[in-house]
Write an enzyme that holds these catalytic residues in place. Structure first.
Site, PDB file in Angstrom:
ATOM      1  N   ARG A  59      21.732  58.736  41.128  1.00 36.13           N
ATOM      2  CA  ARG A  59      22.658  59.777  40.481  1.00 36.13           C
ATOM      3  C   ARG A  59      22.137  60.642  39.260  1.00 36.13           C
ATOM      4  NH1 ARG A  59      28.019  56.339  42.305  1.00 36.13           N
ATOM      5  NH2 ARG A  59      26.325  54.876  42.065  1.00 36.13           N
ATOM      6  N   GLU A  96      27.927  45.898  37.055  1.00 32.92           N
ATOM      7  CA  GLU A  96      29.291  45.426  37.062  1.00 32.92           C
ATOM      8  C   GLU A  96      29.661  44.589  38.497  1.00 32.92           C
ATOM      9  OE1 GLU A  96      31.872  48.823  37.023  1.00 32.92           O
ATOM     10  OE2 GLU A  96      33.642  47.916  37.216  1.00 32.92           O
TER      11      GLU A  96
HETATM   12  P1  AMP Z   1      26.906  49.065  34.175  1.00 36.20           P
HETATM   13  O1  AMP Z   1      25.328  48.590  34.294  1.00 36.20           O
HETATM   14  O2  AMP Z   1      27.840  47.989  34.339  1.00 36.20           O
HETATM   15  O3  AMP Z   1      27.102  49.944  32.722  1.00 36.20           O
HETATM   16  O4  AMP Z   1      27.025  49.903  35.522  1.00 36.20           O
HETATM   17  C1  AMP Z   1      26.814  51.470  35.768  1.00 36.20           C
HETATM   18  C2  AMP Z   1      26.014  51.552  36.832  1.00 36.20           C
HETATM   19  O5  AMP Z   1      26.771  51.235  38.013  1.00 36.20           O
HETATM   20  C3  AMP Z   1      26.013  53.135  37.131  1.00 36.20           C
HETATM   21  O6  AMP Z   1      24.640  53.547  37.591  1.00 36.20           O
HETATM   22  C4  AMP Z   1      27.277  53.429  38.044  1.00 36.20           C
HETATM   23  O7  AMP Z   1      26.606  54.246  38.946  1.00 36.20           O
HETATM   24  C5  AMP Z   1      27.605  52.088  38.699  1.00 36.20           C
HETATM   25  N1  AMP Z   1      28.940  51.847  38.505  1.00 36.20           N
HETATM   26  C6  AMP Z   1      29.410  50.771  37.888  1.00 36.20           C
HETATM   27  N2  AMP Z   1      31.025  50.906  37.711  1.00 36.20           N
HETATM   28  C7  AMP Z   1      31.137  51.779  38.686  1.00 36.20           C
HETATM   29  C8  AMP Z   1      32.507  52.212  39.015  1.00 36.20           C
HETATM   30  N3  AMP Z   1      33.590  51.885  38.571  1.00 36.20           N
HETATM   31  N4  AMP Z   1      32.405  53.639  39.489  1.00 36.20           N
HETATM   32  C9  AMP Z   1      31.417  54.033  40.064  1.00 36.20           C
HETATM   33  N5  AMP Z   1      29.998  53.667  39.748  1.00 36.20           N
HETATM   34  C10 AMP Z   1      29.824  52.474  38.972  1.00 36.20           C
END
Ligand code: AMP
Length: 176
Positions: A59, A96
């Site tokens: 994205r 996550e």
């Molecule tokens: P993080 O590495 O934990 O900051 O997660 C970010 C990545 O995971 C991004 O590339 C997002 O596309 C995806 N992501 C994590 N949590 C969500 C969420 N609640 N909704 C949509 N995409 C998420």
């Protein structure tokens, strides 16, 4: 409240129980919201001395390509493991919901370039910090990062700021 929230679709318990998935495809497909959001980000970064944009698959490409084109600068792809054809640097990271690795071409940028990281959402910051490490290994300086959505309770944007990287997001959501 950010104007953008009207366009973001929230899907509870996707892909796992307890996750509120913030679906931004509904922003991308809208004739008003997508260009308005790109223009907002371009206005914010146009005088900040950014040399190149680094978008995180997938994205981040949809956002970062449009911003780079409008600013008249180059675009670097940060991709999932095994997708880039030339010599790469690689970083493992925790999501996550899961574990993965990101890669960058070793010759993607010029020594000392000021880089803006672009992705759709920051949660724990695992993805963005991995991107920051890759850019640093390749010789760049991550001065800035931007996201459509920040989940501040998961503290990723705080982590990035502690690394000396300024963070801008279009909208914030409480909780996971
Ligand atoms: P993080 O590495 O934990 O900051 O997660 C970010 C990545 O995971 C991004 O590339 C997002 O596309 C995806 N992501 C994590 N949590 C969500 C969420 N609640 N909704 C949509 N995409 C998420």
């Amino acid at each position: 409240m950010s104007w953008l929230k009207e366009y973001v679709r929230t899907i509870p318990n996707y892909p796992h129980e307890g996750i509120m998935f913030r679906d931004v495809t509904t922003v991308f497909q809208d004739d008003v919201a997508y260009p308005k959001m790109i223009n907002q980000l371009v206005d914010f970064y146009k005088d900040k001395g950014i040399d190149k944009i680094a978008g995180i698959e997938a994205r981040g490409f949809i956002l970062g390509g449009a911003i780079a084109h409008t600013l008249g600068i180059g675009f670097i792809t940060i991709r999932k493991k095994g997708k880039l054809p030339h010599a790469t640097y690689s970083e493992d990271y925790t999501l996550e919901y899961g574990q993965d690795a990101l890669e960058i071409h070793q010759d993607a940028l010029n020594e000392g370039d000021n880089i803006l990281i672009v992705d759709d959402l920051i949660a724990t910051g695992g993805t963005a910090i991995a991107a920051l490490k890759l850019i640093t290994k390749a010789g760049g300086k991550v001065t800035d990062a931007c996201f459509i959505i920040d989940l501040p309770e998961l503290k990723g944007s705080k982590l990035l700021k502690e690394q000396g990287c300024a963070v801008y997001s279009v909208a914030e959501y409480e909780g996971l």
